[in-house]
Motif scaffolding. Structure first.
Motif, mmCIF file in Angstrom:
data_model
loop_
_atom_site.group_PDB
_atom_site.id
_atom_site.type_symbol
_atom_site.label_atom_id
_atom_site.label_comp_id
_atom_site.label_asym_id
_atom_site.label_seq_id
_atom_site.Cartn_x
_atom_site.Cartn_y
_atom_site.Cartn_z
ATOM 1 N N GLU A 166 -3.811 -12.112 -33.911
ATOM 2 C CA GLU A 166 -3.058 -11.139 -34.706
ATOM 3 C C GLU A 166 -3.915 -9.905 -35.008
ATOM 4 O OE1 GLU A 166 -0.044 -14.150 -37.152
ATOM 5 O OE2 GLU A 166 -1.982 -13.570 -38.019
ATOM 6 N N ASP A 167 -5.158 -10.138 -35.380
ATOM 7 C CA ASP A 167 -6.056 -9.021 -35.695
ATOM 8 C C ASP A 167 -6.307 -8.137 -34.474
ATOM 9 O OD1 ASP A 167 -6.226 -9.939 -38.262
ATOM 10 O OD2 ASP A 167 -8.186 -10.903 -38.021
ATOM 11 N N ALA A 168 -6.258 -8.760 -33.291
ATOM 12 C CA ALA A 168 -6.480 -8.003 -32.055
ATOM 13 C C ALA A 168 -5.200 -7.330 -31.558
ATOM 14 C CB ALA A 168 -7.041 -8.921 -30.968
ATOM 15 N N GLY A 169 -4.091 -7.514 -32.275
ATOM 16 C CA GLY A 169 -2.844 -6.858 -31.900
ATOM 17 C C GLY A 169 -2.146 -7.472 -30.701
ATOM 18 N N LYS A 170 -2.412 -8.749 -30.403
ATOM 19 C CA LYS A 170 -1.765 -9.398 -29.266
ATOM 20 C C LYS A 170 -0.281 -9.658 -29.589
ATOM 21 C CE LYS A 170 -5.888 -9.835 -27.377
ATOM 22 N NZ LYS A 170 -6.334 -9.061 -26.207
#
Length: 342
Positions: free
Chosen positions: A275-279
């Motif tokens: 989620e933090d990596a925007g996947k």
């Protein structure tokens, strides 16, 4: 003082017994943490009489050679992945079937109780020179992809997918191109385009650095791969004292609770990482899961037939396993997880 089982029993009474443990996976991630916990428990519960020397990263044997290597005494005990041994570990393969079994702790408790207490399974393994010690699980089956997410069963068609067992075969039946590679090879397979997606489990995202190659992640929440555990060479096990055997088995039985706690935290951390990596993260609908379960039924029938051919009572084992899943599901609903009970 001792460096192996034979040497240990030739040494003075107070010498510690060192058991060689073979692990095909790396020394990182949730399962590695649980394996180290198991080793620490063996040392603690034995008062220092027993110690495990863990060899990580497949240095002693690969995941596909684990069973024969343990039979041959390459290691005294070690981790096995049942899907690579559909005949040798046919009984353990019941934990890989796509049943309604999505909770990791419930799955492990049911699998451990069956493998530990069912006499026909114990004898089947003994005939092969093996002893069951304890179990892990992958947790629920999910899918990570390089490129857009697979959002429904219909989108499996044409995808090159690394899958294993009944899950991978069902993906193939629904139109995917099934690619044969281990989970440890999936990173490179995604990176070089050999596969579009891989069957995976949330905790492995951090352990195998899948966040570097996944563009998307699909929550399928479809059963789990539970034939993943610790097996010991029976001759070496039989050479231990009854007290030492009890230490091994008590530590092994404790794995379900400890790994349940660890994998719950690891799954949450991995998803937060994605989620933090925007996947892109999506979830299959209940209808899609129902379609998967229906498509996988022939593989439950196949397992039952293979188990019966191996001298086991396949239908009875399935009935017992389903009852154990129901038993521990009810316990979870009534009491919560053991590590949360205070």
């Amino acid at each position: 003082m001792a460096v192996g089982l034979t040497a240990a029993f030739a040494a003075p009474t107070l010498a510690e017994t060192v058991l060689i443990y073979g692990e095909p996976g790396p020394n990182r991630g949730a399962r590695a943490e649980a394996t180290q916990w198991f080793a620490d428990q063996v040392a603690e519960q034995s008062g220092g009489d027993l110690r495990l020397d863990i060899t990580w990263g497949g240095a002693l044997f690969s995941e596909r050679a684990a069973v024969q290597s343990l039979r041959d005494g390459v290691a005294d005990l070690g981790s096995v992945i049942g899907v690579y041994f559909p005949q040798d570990l046919v009984a353990y393969g019941i934990a890989d079937l796509p049943l309604d079994n999505p909770d990791p702790w419930v799955g492990m408790k049911a699998t451990d109780a069956l493998m530990r207490n069912n006499e026909q399974i114990t004898q089947n393994l003994a005939n092969q020179g093996l002893v069951y010690v304890g179990t892990y699980t992958t947790s629920a089956v999910q899918m990570g992809c390089k490129g857009p997410a697979v959002t429904s069963v219909d989108q499996l068609a044409g995808k090159k997918v690394r899958g294993v067992g009944a899950y991978g075969q069902t993906f193939r039946d629904l139109g995917a191109t099934l690619v044969d590679m281990t989970v440890y090879e999936a990173y490179q397979g995604l990176e070089n385009g050999l596969i579009d997606c891989t069957q995976t489990y949330s905790y492995l995202v951090a352990a195998l650095k899948f966040d570097e190659v996944f563009d998307s992640y699909t929550f399928i929440d479809w059963g789990q791969v539970g034939a993943l555990g610790i097996v010991m060479n029976k001759a070496l096990y039989d050479d231990l004292t009854p007290e030492q055997q009890q230490v091994i088995m008590t530590a092994g039985e404790g794995l379900a609770d400890e790994f349940g706690r660890i994998i719950g935290e690891a799954n949450a951390e991995s998803i937060a990482m994605l989620e933090d990596a925007g996947k892109e993260i999506v979830r299959f609908s209940d209808d899609d899961r129902a379609r998967l379960t229906e498509a996988a039924q022939p593989y439950l029938d196949d397992w039952s037939a293979r188990a019966t051919a191996a001298g086991l009572d396949g239908p009875a084992l399935l009935e017992e396993y389903r009852a154990l899943i129901a038993q521990y599901s009810a316990e979870l609903e009534a009491e919560g997880y053991p590590w949360e009970r205070g």
